[in-house]
Design a protein around this motif. Structure first.
Motif, mmCIF file in Angstrom:
data_model
loop_
_atom_site.group_PDB
_atom_site.id
_atom_site.type_symbol
_atom_site.label_atom_id
_atom_site.label_comp_id
_atom_site.label_asym_id
_atom_site.label_seq_id
_atom_site.Cartn_x
_atom_site.Cartn_y
_atom_site.Cartn_z
ATOM 1 N N GLU A 32 0.817 -1.101 -0.014
ATOM 2 C CA GLU A 32 -0.030 0.128 0.042
ATOM 3 C C GLU A 32 0.848 1.435 -0.012
ATOM 4 O O GLU A 32 2.035 1.230 0.346
ATOM 5 C CB GLU A 32 -0.815 -0.080 1.282
ATOM 6 C CG GLU A 32 -2.008 -1.036 1.102
ATOM 7 C CD GLU A 32 -2.977 -0.864 2.247
ATOM 8 O OE1 GLU A 32 -3.911 -0.648 2.160
ATOM 9 O OE2 GLU A 32 -2.506 -1.333 3.509
ATOM 10 N N ILE A 33 0.225 2.212 -0.702
ATOM 11 C CA ILE A 33 0.855 3.472 -0.511
ATOM 12 C C ILE A 33 0.661 4.266 0.638
ATOM 13 O O ILE A 33 -0.433 4.393 1.162
ATOM 14 C CB ILE A 33 0.541 4.350 -1.913
ATOM 15 C CG1 ILE A 33 1.067 3.805 -3.035
ATOM 16 C CG2 ILE A 33 1.167 5.797 -1.621
ATOM 17 C CD1 ILE A 33 0.326 4.488 -4.311
ATOM 18 N N GLY A 34 1.620 4.785 1.604
ATOM 19 C CA GLY A 34 1.413 5.855 2.641
ATOM 20 C C GLY A 34 1.767 7.132 2.210
ATOM 21 O O GLY A 34 2.397 7.465 1.431
ATOM 22 N N VAL A 35 1.144 8.125 2.949
ATOM 23 C CA VAL A 35 1.168 9.390 2.875
ATOM 24 C C VAL A 35 1.473 10.123 4.295
ATOM 25 O O VAL A 35 0.889 9.802 5.096
ATOM 26 C CB VAL A 35 -0.297 9.979 2.428
ATOM 27 C CG1 VAL A 35 -0.066 11.580 2.030
ATOM 28 C CG2 VAL A 35 -0.751 9.509 1.056
ATOM 29 N N GLU B 148 3.575 11.074 -0.883
ATOM 30 C CA GLU B 148 3.201 9.740 -0.633
ATOM 31 C C GLU B 148 4.412 8.904 -1.080
ATOM 32 O O GLU B 148 5.344 9.167 -1.778
ATOM 33 C CB GLU B 148 2.359 9.595 -2.123
ATOM 34 C CG GLU B 148 0.900 10.400 -2.306
ATOM 35 C CD GLU B 148 0.477 10.272 -3.437
ATOM 36 O OE1 GLU B 148 0.730 9.528 -4.389
ATOM 37 O OE2 GLU B 148 -0.640 10.884 -3.629
ATOM 38 N N THR B 149 4.464 7.702 -0.269
ATOM 39 C CA THR B 149 5.696 6.950 -0.187
ATOM 40 C C THR B 149 5.181 5.515 -0.539
ATOM 41 O O THR B 149 4.302 4.949 0.067
ATOM 42 C CB THR B 149 6.396 6.840 1.062
ATOM 43 O OG1 THR B 149 6.652 8.278 1.357
ATOM 44 C CG2 THR B 149 7.787 6.258 1.210
ATOM 45 N N GLN C 251 9.752 4.827 -3.416
ATOM 46 C CA GLN C 251 9.631 5.807 -4.265
ATOM 47 C C GLN C 251 8.639 6.970 -3.568
ATOM 48 O O GLN C 251 7.786 6.582 -3.030
ATOM 49 C CB GLN C 251 8.910 5.377 -5.455
ATOM 50 C CG GLN C 251 8.466 6.607 -6.436
ATOM 51 C CD GLN C 251 8.055 6.326 -7.729
ATOM 52 O OE1 GLN C 251 6.794 5.670 -7.854
ATOM 53 N NE2 GLN C 251 8.842 6.091 -8.718
ATOM 54 N N LEU C 252 9.171 8.056 -3.475
ATOM 55 C CA LEU C 252 8.715 9.252 -2.919
ATOM 56 C C LEU C 252 7.890 10.179 -3.909
ATOM 57 O O LEU C 252 8.568 10.397 -5.189
ATOM 58 C CB LEU C 252 9.487 10.191 -2.102
ATOM 59 C CG LEU C 252 10.099 9.675 -0.739
ATOM 60 C CD1 LEU C 252 10.696 8.310 -0.982
ATOM 61 C CD2 LEU C 252 11.038 10.755 -0.260
ATOM 62 N N ASN C 253 6.665 10.653 -3.753
ATOM 63 C CA ASN C 253 5.851 11.376 -4.845
ATOM 64 C C ASN C 253 5.360 12.586 -3.953
ATOM 65 O O ASN C 253 4.455 12.368 -3.092
ATOM 66 C CB ASN C 253 4.747 10.432 -5.571
ATOM 67 C CG ASN C 253 4.031 11.058 -6.689
ATOM 68 O OD1 ASN C 253 4.387 12.301 -7.024
ATOM 69 N ND2 ASN C 253 2.730 10.906 -6.657
ATOM 70 N N ASN C 254 5.693 13.772 -4.573
ATOM 71 C CA ASN C 254 5.175 14.928 -3.890
ATOM 72 C C ASN C 254 4.047 15.468 -4.489
ATOM 73 O O ASN C 254 3.875 15.952 -5.359
ATOM 74 C CB ASN C 254 6.279 16.183 -4.001
ATOM 75 C CG ASN C 254 5.763 17.273 -3.146
ATOM 76 O OD1 ASN C 254 4.919 17.322 -2.716
ATOM 77 N ND2 ASN C 254 6.845 18.178 -3.156
ATOM 78 N N GLY C 255 2.713 15.011 -3.923
ATOM 79 C CA GLY C 255 1.490 15.303 -4.389
ATOM 80 C C GLY C 255 0.999 16.514 -3.642
ATOM 81 O O GLY C 255 -0.045 16.901 -3.746
#
Length: 181
Positions: free
Chosen positions: A62-65, A72-73, A95-99
């Motif tokens: 799962e993706i964590g925020v 989002e990590t 993977q880090l996603n800056n949302g």
């Protein structure tokens, strides 16, 4: 003295009368349906191996925020690195996603921790720029951008069931021995 005891007994009876089956239960006390011992054991066993929605603990895929930064990590892979300068290590690729609408400064990304086994033993993290793990986020992550980072731990991948990975406010728990995304 007799009058005081009689009043106390009456007060006690009134309190007990208010606890009849037809009265609503107190909000602070959970109401448990009647279940057999085998149903309780099955429920307890299932709760220990699965993640319930809203529990705050994520399954490995799962993706964590992040609660603080909105990053989002996700865990992309869990592999064994045989040829590192430290010997065999388990490597987590994240993977880090800056949302968010803000620039995320890499120095705000905490080092992930890993505990494993029923006893929750801490795994020692390893840092190696030459092997490409443990150096964290490079620079900043602008809004809408991503960055991939790797962290390595001195533990055999076969021991990661169960395991817990924690990064700030994000927690994953489960079986990482056969992780796939």
């Amino acid at each position: 003295m007799k009058k005081t005891l009689t009043i106390a007994a009456l007060a006690g009876a009134l309190v007990l009368a208010g606890c009849s089956k037809n009265e609503p239960q107190s909000v602070s006390e959970p109401v448990m349906p009647s279940t057999s011992a085998s149903e309780v054991a099955a429920t307890t066993s299932a709760a220990a191996t699965t993640t319930k929605p809203g529990s705050g603990v994520l399954a490995p895929n799962e993706i964590g925020v992040s609660k603080n930064y909105g990053i989002e990590t996700s865990i992309l892979s869990v592999t064994t690195e045989q040829s590192s300068s430290y010997g065999p290590l388990t490597v987590f690729t994240l993977q880090l996603n800056n949302g968010s609408d803000e620039i995320f400064e890499g120095y705000n990304f905490p080092t992930p921790t890993l505990t494993y086994g029923e006893a929750g033993l801490p795994a020692e993290s390893q840092f190696s720029i030459s092997d490409g793990f443990g150096d964290g986020v490079k620079g900043s992550i602008p809004p809408g951008s991503r960055q991939t980072v790797k962290y390595a731990y001195d533990v055999d991948i076969a021991e990661l069931n169960p395991a817990v990975v924690t990064i700030g406010s994000i927690v994953w728990k489960g079986d990482f021995t056969a992780f796939s995304r």
